[in-house]
Design an enzyme around this catalytic site. Structure first.
Site, PDB file in Angstrom:
ATOM      1  N   ASP A 142       7.467  -8.002  -6.296  1.00 19.17           N
ATOM      2  CA  ASP A 142       7.887  -6.705  -5.766  1.00 19.17           C
ATOM      3  C   ASP A 142       8.037  -6.728  -4.250  1.00 19.17           C
ATOM      4  OD1 ASP A 142       7.930  -3.526  -6.334  1.00 19.17           O
ATOM      5  OD2 ASP A 142       6.800  -3.942  -4.503  1.00 19.17           O
ATOM      6  N   ALA A 170       9.948  -1.718  -6.689  1.00 19.92           N
ATOM      7  CA  ALA A 170      10.933  -2.583  -7.345  1.00 19.92           C
ATOM      8  C   ALA A 170      10.518  -2.885  -8.776  1.00 19.92           C
ATOM      9  CB  ALA A 170      11.109  -3.877  -6.552  1.00 19.92           C
ATOM     10  N   ASP A 171       9.235  -3.179  -8.979  1.00 19.85           N
ATOM     11  CA  ASP A 171       8.724  -3.426 -10.333  1.00 19.85           C
ATOM     12  C   ASP A 171       8.925  -2.215 -11.231  1.00 19.85           C
ATOM     13  OD1 ASP A 171       7.847  -6.043 -10.140  1.00 19.85           O
ATOM     14  OD2 ASP A 171       5.838  -5.499  -9.481  1.00 19.85           O
ATOM     15  N   VAL A 172       8.479  -1.068 -10.759  1.00 19.57           N
ATOM     16  CA  VAL A 172       8.550   0.145 -11.575  1.00 19.57           C
ATOM     17  C   VAL A 172      10.005   0.537 -11.821  1.00 19.57           C
ATOM     18  CG1 VAL A 172       7.996   2.612 -11.641  1.00 19.57           C
ATOM     19  CG2 VAL A 172       6.287   0.975 -10.843  1.00 19.57           C
ATOM     20  N   GLY A 175      11.481  -1.704 -14.436  1.00 22.54           N
ATOM     21  CA  GLY A 175      10.962  -1.360 -15.753  1.00 22.54           C
ATOM     22  C   GLY A 175      11.620  -0.129 -16.332  1.00 22.54           C
TER      23      GLY A 175
END
Length: 397
Positions: A142, A170-172, A175
């Site tokens: 991230d 960025a991760d969330v 997802g």
């Protein structure tokens, strides 16, 4: 967890969850909370492979990400384990993974292999930078992607250097985009009868989330810069000091700024030629903001919030996390939801941020222990108790 307790609009969907760390589990959680049968596939304990969390399985992050799932411990490097996985794929709707792009092919669980078993399968892959291309094999984190995608160049004060966001955005984002993509593929399947390969990367998601900042470059050739707590274009929008802390004010639009001046009892600000237009306020922010700060310092945060609410001015407190969940509106919305944990007692996790009037989300169970449901899942696939015990003895499950 039984079929009877697992209800919701996605109760007919089965997801095989091979994801780990954050982006993938964020995607799969969207299905688990809305009733899907999510089988979290993990390496058996003897393989000493974690989900990226070490010994923090009972910690808040793992519990928040992996609620509502069943766990199957399965050694995919063993031919017998791969055979079990292929059996599960026969009746699955979705397989989700966020391995490095090459790993799925080495294990024999790539999309082209699995679609031969189940042509209706929707296969979701999340990567750092894409499934191919010059950066495909780079490790995707991230923090790294926040920098590469431009977020850190527009976050923070100009004199502080690049600044990361305080969450794994960025991760969330990847997802959630992946969950939306899988939903889209499932809807399309109703017409075509065919599954497909869904691909999302952290880099793509982060650039998409830059939204208007990215569009400023694409449309106008403008390179956005750090603006601190100010809005890049709409002033005054930012953080202002009070007698006991700070508050946010968003009054860039012309009518809103007029109401702000009235609430501050400073109508002269609206008449100042530097501040009487939206463009002027943006150009002269370094003159306007200190004037506003001198005024807002004279009263407490609560007093200003009350005055602005009465004057229909957009404003709000800047809360610590304890204050967030104590807020009466947050409590009304039920954003903290209780779950009973066998070791920890009652815990709370973050609720879904959207609701459906007839088929709401359900928080049914805490994150499972590794392999907690292995026997139950295999029995549901037709494996006998003797066969399951042989697999366990051989270290396959």
């Amino acid at each position: 967890m039984t079929t009877a307790t697992r209800q919701g609009p996605l109760a007919h969907i089965k997801v095989l969850d091979l994801t780990r760390v954050r982006a993938g589990p964020t995607c799969v959680r969207q299905f688990a909370d809305w009733g899907a049968d999510v089988i979290k596939i993990e390496s058996p304990e003897h393989m000493e492979v974690s989900d990226g969390w070490g010994g923090l399985r009972d910690g808040p992050d793992f519990q928040n990400l992996h609620r509502n799932k069943r766990s199957l411990a399965l050694n995919l490097k063993d031919p017998a384990g791969l055979e079990v996985f292929y059996k599960l794929v026969e009746s699955a709707d979705v397989v989700a993974e966020n391995f490095r792009p090459d790993v799925k092919f080495r294990l024999g669980i790539d999309y082209e292999t699995l679609r031969k078993i189940n042509p209706k399968l929707v296969y979701a892959s999340i990567s750092g930078f894409g499934q191919d291309g010059p950066y495909a094999k780079r490790p995707g984190f991230d923090h790294i992607v926040q920098g590469m995608a431009g977020l850190m160049s527009v976050t923070g004060h100009p004199d502080s250097g690049p600044m990361r966001a305080g969450i794994a955005v960025a991760d969330v984002g990847a997802g959630l985009y992946c969950a939306m993509a899988v939903m889209t593929a499932l809807l399309e399947r109703q017409t075509s009868g065919q599954g497909q390969w869904v691909q999302v990367s952290l880099l793509q998601a982060m650039i998409a989330m830059l939204d208007f900042q990215a569009a400023r470059w694409l449309f106008l050739g403008e390179i956005p810069v750090q603006a601190g707590n100010d809005h890049p274009t709409s002033i005054p929008t930012g953080v202002y000091p009070t007698a006991d802390g700070h508050i946010n004010i968003a009054a860039g639009e012309q009518a809103m700024f007029r109401r702000l001046c009235d609430a501050l009892q400073r109508p002269d600000l609206m008449q100042d030629p530097r501040f009487d237009s939206e463009e002027g306020r943006s150009l002269n922010r370094h003159a306007l903001n200190p004037l506003l700060a001198q005024i807002t310092r004279q009263r407490s945060s609560a007093e200003w919030i009350a005055a602005f609410e009465a004057g229909h001015v957009a404003a709000g407190p800047i809360n610590r996390m304890d204050q967030v969940f104590a807020d009466e509106q947050v409590r009304h919305l039920g954003m903290a939801q209780p779950l009973a944990h066998p070791r920890l007692g009652e815990v709370e996790v973050v609720a879904q941020p959207f609701g459906l009037s007839r088929t709401p989300s359900q928080l049914r169970s805490v994150a499972p222990d590794r392999g907690e449901h292995s026997a139950q899942i295999l029995a549901g696939c037709g494996y006998s108790a003797e066969h399951i015990e042989r697999l366990r003895s051989a270290g396959v499950i």
